[in-house]
Design a protein around this motif. Structure first.
Motif: not given
Length: 149
Positions: A126-132
């Motif tokens: 997802s381009a909207t989250s900052n997740a690994v």
């Protein structure tokens, strides 16, 4: 009397037996689930009495083992998973899940017997989250034994 503190659940490693020498990061996972056992039972209606059921033990059963970690681009474990699932060349392997103490020595070791992979997936992108990106590996196994200490 010495004070007892239960061990922490975040210091562990997973080793798959029979794979080529694994690099250090290939044994590190963030989550392990499915180390449990349960007695399967069979229900039988008692003759002449519709109000009662008898439960008889049948066998021990285990849920599937699930391992999660950040996505690795080069992994001997994932190569084995792909070989089993994609090529249908299933080769069960034993796995050791080691709970470690502060000196990185095993406190307990779960010896998982005859495991083979049944599922591999990665988390959603997802381009909207900052997740690994997390990969999840699922294994069927027959049983496990525990070494304490």
């Amino acid at each position: 009397m010495a004070n007892y503190y239960p061990p922490v659940g975040f210091h562990f490693k997973v080793e798959v037996q029979g794979l080529d020498r694994q690099v250090d990061h290939d044994v590190r996972f963030t989550d392990v689930s499915g180390l449990s056992m349960e007695m399967a039972t069979e229900e039988v209606a008692e003759g002449g009495q519709n109000r009662f059921l008898q439960k008889y033990p049948v066998r021990a059963k285990h849920p599937e083992l699930v391992l999660k970690r950040g996505l690795l681009t080069n992994s001997g474990i994932v190569s084995w998973v792909q070989e089993c699932i994609e090529d249908f060349n299933i080769s069960p392997k034993n796995m050791d899940i080691k709970l470690l103490n502060e000196k990185h020595e095993p406190l307990m070791t779960w010896h998982v017997l005859n495991a083979y992979p049944t599922k591999w997936n990665v988390s959603d992108l997802s381009a909207t989250s900052n997740a690994v990106v997390v990969e999840s590996l699922q294994f069927f196994y027959q049983q496990f034994n525990v070494d304490r200490g």
